[in-house]
Design a protein around this motif. Structure first.
Motif, short mmCIF file in Angstrom:
data_model
loop_
_atom_site.label_atom_id
_atom_site.label_comp_id
_atom_site.label_asym_id
_atom_site.label_seq_id
_atom_site.Cartn_x
_atom_site.Cartn_y
_atom_site.Cartn_z
N GLU A 52 0.84 -1.21 0.00
CA GLU A 52 0.00 0.00 0.00
C GLU A 52 0.88 1.25 0.00
N CYS A 53 1.94 1.23 0.80
CA CYS A 53 2.87 2.36 0.81
C CYS A 53 3.53 2.54 -0.55
N ALA A 54 3.94 1.43 -1.15
CA ALA A 54 4.58 1.49 -2.46
C ALA A 54 3.65 2.13 -3.48
N ARG A 55 2.38 1.79 -3.42
CA ARG A 55 1.41 2.36 -4.36
C ARG A 55 1.31 3.87 -4.19
N HIS A 56 1.23 4.33 -2.93
CA HIS A 56 1.12 5.77 -2.67
C HIS A 56 2.38 6.51 -3.12
N PHE A 57 3.53 6.00 -2.73
CA PHE A 57 4.78 6.69 -3.07
C PHE A 57 5.05 6.66 -4.57
N HIS A 58 4.69 5.56 -5.22
CA HIS A 58 4.91 5.46 -6.67
C HIS A 58 4.05 6.47 -7.41
N LYS A 59 2.80 6.60 -7.01
CA LYS A 59 1.92 7.59 -7.63
C LYS A 59 2.42 9.01 -7.40
N ASN A 252 -1.72 5.03 4.80
CA ASN A 252 -2.09 6.45 4.72
C ASN A 252 -1.43 7.26 5.83
N GLU A 253 -1.38 6.67 7.02
CA GLU A 253 -0.74 7.36 8.15
C GLU A 253 0.76 7.50 7.92
N ILE A 254 1.37 6.51 7.32
CA ILE A 254 2.81 6.59 7.01
C ILE A 254 3.07 7.74 6.05
N VAL A 255 2.24 7.86 5.01
CA VAL A 255 2.41 8.94 4.04
C VAL A 255 2.19 10.29 4.71
N ARG A 256 1.18 10.40 5.58
CA ARG A 256 0.93 11.65 6.29
C ARG A 256 2.08 12.00 7.23
#
Length: 303
Positions: A52-59, A252-256
Motif C-alpha cells: 500500500e505504501c509502495a502504491r502511494h509513493f509510486h503515484k 495512509n498514516e505513514i504517508v501523512r
C-alpha cells in the motif's frame, strides 16, 4: 431574513464536512509533492502495508527501492505498479532482496540499497516478525531470530544509510512499530522485547541526528487486521471487538507522517490507548488487571 434555528446545525455540519474534505485533499496533494523525485526505501514492500505504501509513493513520483525476502512477490508488485503507470511522472522501482533473519548479508544489502541512487531520502522500516507463545516454550534460537528481524535488522540498515544523510544534512527515517514497543502484554515476551528495543533505538537516534536536519519518526499501531475486504458485509460477532488497523489506513498514516514530518504517532483505538495510560500512571492496577486476564484464560483452557 434570518435562518430558522433548526437549520443552523445541519448547515454547520455540511460546512464542516466540506472544510474537512478540502483539507484532506490538500494534505493528499502535499503528500504527493513531498515525495516527488525522493528516493524511498521500503524494507518489506511485499507485505500488505508495504505494498500500500509502495502504491502511494509510486503515484507521488518517488524513486522507489522495494525490498523483501521473496523475489517473485517483488516482481509481481513491480508489474502491478508499472502497469499503466505514466512514465512522465513515475519511476520504475528498483528491487533488492532483503532478509533481516540473515544478518550476515546485511553489509551487501546496505551497499546495494545505497548504490541504487547514491543516497536515500526516506527509509521506511516496516519489517516485523510476530510471535505469541508462553515464555517457557520459546527457544533461544527463536528469541535471536525475532531480535534480528525486529531490532538488529532495522537498526543496522538505518546506520547504513545514515552517513549519506548526515553528509547531505537531510533525510527521513520512519519506523513502523507495534504499540507493544510501549506496552508489554503476556505471551508476547520475545516480540514485545524486540519492539521495546527498536523503539528505544529510534528514540535515541532521533535526538542524535536532529542537528543534521534528519527526521526520525515512529508509528506505534495495534495489530494489523490483514483480512481481505469482503464484498458482502460481515455480521458483527458479539464479544469479539476488533482493535486492529487495516493496511490501507496504516499506509495512509505513514504517508501523512512523512509529509508532516511528525516525530511520533500512536495509531490505536481507545481501549489500547487507555491501557497505555494506565500502564504509565497506574502501573499496579494495570499489572493486576493483566495478571487476572492470564489466570482467566488459563482457567478457560482447563474447562
Amino acid at each position: 431574513m434570518a435562518l430558522p434555528t433548526v437549520m443552523v446545525l445541519p448547515m454547520l455540519i455540511v460546512v464542516a464536512a466540506g472544510i474537512y474534505y478540502i483539507y484532506n485533499e490538500i494534505i493528499q496533494y502535499m503528500s504527493k509533492s513531498m515525495v516527488k523525485n525522493k528516493v524511498v526505501v521500503i524494507t518489506d514492500a511485499v507485505s500488505g502495508v508495504g505494498s500500500e505504501c509502495a502504491r502511494h509513493f509510486h503515484k507521488g513520483g518517488a524513486r522507489l527501492i522495494l525490498c523483501g525476502a521473496s523475489w517473485d512477490k517483488m516482481e509481481s508488485l513491480y508489474d502491478t505498479l508499472t502497469s499503466g503507470a505514466d512514465p512522465r511522472v513515475t519511476f520504475p522501482p528498483k528491487l533488492v532482496l532483503l532478509d533481516f533473519s540473515d544478518m550476515d548479508s546485511m553489509p551487501e544489502v546496505v551497499n546495494e540499497v545505497v548504490e541504487c541512487y547514491g543516497c536515500v531520502d526516506i527509509l521506511v522500516c516496516n519489517s516485523s516478525m510476530k510471535l505469541k507463545a508462553p515464555v517457557h516454550t520459546v527457544s533461544l534460537e527463536l528469541d535471536r531470530n525475532i531480535m534480528d528481524i525486529n531490532y538488529f535488522g532495522p537498526s543496522t540498515l538505518a546506520k547504513g544509510v545514515l552517513p549519506a544523510m548526515m553528509s547531505r544534512r537531510s533525510g527521513h527515517i520512519l519506523l513502523v512499530n507495534s504499540i507493544q514497543g510501549r506496552l508489554a502484554i503476556p505471551f508476547r515476551t520475545s516480540y514485545s522485547a524486540s519492539k521495546h528495543a527498536v523503539q528505544a533505538f529510534f528514540d535515541c537516534l532521533r535526538a542524535e541526528v536532529e542537528e543534521y536536519g534528519i527526521i526520525v519518526s515512529t508509528i506505534s499501531h495495534t495489530f494489523i487486521n490483514a483480512a481481505p475486504p469482503s464484498t458482502t458485509p460481515a455480521k458483527p460477532q458479539k464479544g469479539l471487538p476488533t482493535f486492529g488497523v487495516c493496511p490501507a489506513d496504516l499506509a495512509n498514516e505513514i504517508v501523512r507522517t512523512v509529509s508532516r514530518k511528525k516525530k511520533e504517532v500512536l495509531l490505536a483505538h481507545p481501549i489500547p490507548r487507555v491501557a497505555l495510560y494506565l500502564r504509565s500512571f497506574f502501573p499496579s492496577f494495570f499489572f493486576a488487571v493483566v495478571a487476572a486476564g492470564v489466570k482467566d484464560s488459563a482457567m478457560a483452557e482447563q474447562m
